[in-house]
Design a protein around this motif. Structure first.
Motif, PDB file in Angstrom:
ATOM      1  N   THR A  60       0.952  -1.262  -0.106  1.00 31.95           N
ATOM      2  CA  THR A  60      -0.070   0.256   0.217  1.00 31.95           C
ATOM      3  C   THR A  60       0.881   1.336   0.120  1.00 31.95           C
ATOM      4  O   THR A  60       0.705   2.426  -0.843  1.00 31.95           O
ATOM      5  CB  THR A  60      -0.961  -0.023   1.104  1.00 31.95           C
TER       6      THR A  60
ATOM      7  N   LYS B 167       2.693   1.570  -3.630  1.00 32.11           N
ATOM      8  CA  LYS B 167       1.600   2.172  -4.605  1.00 32.11           C
ATOM      9  C   LYS B 167       1.357   3.683  -4.232  1.00 32.11           C
ATOM     10  O   LYS B 167       1.512   4.291  -5.334  1.00 32.11           O
ATOM     11  CB  LYS B 167       0.412   1.474  -4.517  1.00 32.11           C
ATOM     12  N   ALA B 168       1.336   4.127  -2.987  1.00 33.55           N
ATOM     13  CA  ALA B 168       0.890   5.633  -2.628  1.00 33.55           C
ATOM     14  C   ALA B 168       2.163   6.343  -3.194  1.00 33.55           C
ATOM     15  O   ALA B 168       1.852   7.362  -3.831  1.00 33.55           O
ATOM     16  CB  ALA B 168       0.831   5.611  -1.308  1.00 33.55           C
TER      17      ALA B 168
ATOM     18  N   SER C 110       2.259   6.563  -6.892  1.00 33.26           N
ATOM     19  CA  SER C 110       1.158   7.185  -7.789  1.00 33.26           C
ATOM     20  C   SER C 110       1.383   8.698  -7.929  1.00 33.26           C
ATOM     21  O   SER C 110       1.242   9.253  -6.779  1.00 33.26           O
ATOM     22  CB  SER C 110      -0.009   6.538  -7.242  1.00 33.26           C
TER      23      SER C 110
ATOM     24  N   ASP D 291      -1.744  10.002  -8.614  1.00 33.62           N
ATOM     25  CA  ASP D 291      -2.948  10.059  -8.055  1.00 33.62           C
ATOM     26  C   ASP D 291      -3.318   9.105  -7.157  1.00 33.62           C
ATOM     27  O   ASP D 291      -3.919   7.901  -7.590  1.00 33.62           O
ATOM     28  CB  ASP D 291      -4.083  10.255  -8.944  1.00 33.62           C
ATOM     29  N   ILE D 292      -3.220   9.363  -5.777  1.00 37.08           N
ATOM     30  CA  ILE D 292      -3.026   8.168  -4.730  1.00 37.08           C
ATOM     31  C   ILE D 292      -4.738   7.704  -4.404  1.00 37.08           C
ATOM     32  O   ILE D 292      -5.135   6.469  -4.336  1.00 37.08           O
ATOM     33  CB  ILE D 292      -2.714   8.579  -3.282  1.00 37.08           C
TER      34      ILE D 292
ATOM     35  N   GLN E  19      -6.712   3.364  -4.679  1.00 39.59           N
ATOM     36  CA  GLN E  19      -7.632   2.881  -3.703  1.00 39.59           C
ATOM     37  C   GLN E  19      -8.415   1.652  -3.844  1.00 39.59           C
ATOM     38  O   GLN E  19      -8.852   1.533  -5.257  1.00 39.59           O
ATOM     39  CB  GLN E  19      -8.666   4.003  -3.335  1.00 39.59           C
TER      40      GLN E  19
END
Length: 265
Positions: free
Chosen positions: A209, A212-213, A216, A218-219, A223
């Motif tokens: 998690t 990826k955040a 990215s 656009d976090i 989701q």
């Protein structure tokens, strides 16, 4: 250059040692609890515990004010500094003007002010690599600003000139990114413990998690989970499982509602 610390909490603990490693002389440490000051001086080469807030005879040029925002006025009210000294706070939310106003009201000497805000979470027993920590700097005095830049660049590879309003926004975002996230991890750990499960089972999930955040743009777009899918059966079942813990249930419902709202077209 000699430096003194007013406060011996988590920020002072790490920052004083980082500055000493960069060959700055930490002269004294004050804390309203002398045992905390003593514990910090034991981590430093030649620092002494300073009794009281009268620093008029101090040889330090810079005084780092590492206390809570709520305690700042009381400390400055009782503080005495040598004329020409630099008083720097490390707060994410206290403005430079607020610091200067307190200095103007309570101190008779000419004192220059600044902000030296390390953007990191600090706990005494956990080591941090200061070279990776962004340090946000502010001063209305060019000489002080240049001095703070020199200090910051001696311990960190990432320094920014940030005004008070920008720093408030950074601090608010940091509360979400760090403090709230840590609290949610704590809830997850508690739920696992109550069911005799190991928190380590969640470690790969947490790491992925976070990865990826960080990768990215656009976090919100990455989701996942029942709220992202608006899976009401699972959501109602999980809310029911939290019926005995009102606090956890409120947090679940609030965040779930916000995720659904973000993904409603």
């Amino acid at each position: 250059m000699k430096i003194s610390f007013i406060g011996a909490g988590n920020v002072a603990w790490h920052l004083s040692q980082a500055l000493e490693t960069a060959n700055y002389d930490i002269e004294t440490v004050y804390s309203r609890n002398p045992s905390n000051a003593r514990a910090l001086t034991q981590q430093l080469y030649n620092a002494q515990v300073h009794r009281g807030l009268d620093f008029l005879d101090s040889n330090s040029e810079i005084f780092f004010l590492c206390v809570s925002d709520d305690a700042m006025e009381e400390v400055i009210r009782n503080l005495s500094l040598p004329s020409g000294a630099i008083l720097v706070h490390t707060s994410g939310s206290k403005t430079l003007n607020e610091l200067q106003e307190l200095v103007d009201v309570y101190l008779d000497e000419t004192i220059r002010t600044g902000v030296f805000y390390p953007l990191q979470t600090f706990t005494k027993m956990f080591h941090v690599n200061f070279s990776e920590i962004p340090i946000c700097l502010e001063s209305s005095n060019l000489d002080v600003e240049n001095l703070l830049i020199t200090l910051a660049q001696s311990i960190s590879d990432v320094t920014y000139a940030v005004n008070s309003e920008e720093r408030k926004s950074i601090h608010l975002a940091a509360v979400y990114a760090c403090n709230f996230t840590n609290h949610l991890w704590g809830i997850a750990q508690d739920l696992m413990k109550k069911n005799d499960l190991e928190f380590k089972l969640l470690e790969p999930l947490i790491k992925e998690t976070l990865r990826k955040a960080l990768e990215s743009e656009d976090i919100f777009a990455v989701q996942t989970g029942p709220a992202r899918r608006n899976d009401q059966k699972i959501i109602k079942r999980q809310i029911g499982a939290l019926k005995d813990n009102v606090g956890y249930k409120k947090i679940y419902e609030s965040i779930t509602e916000d995720i659904i709202d973000k993904n409603t077209i």
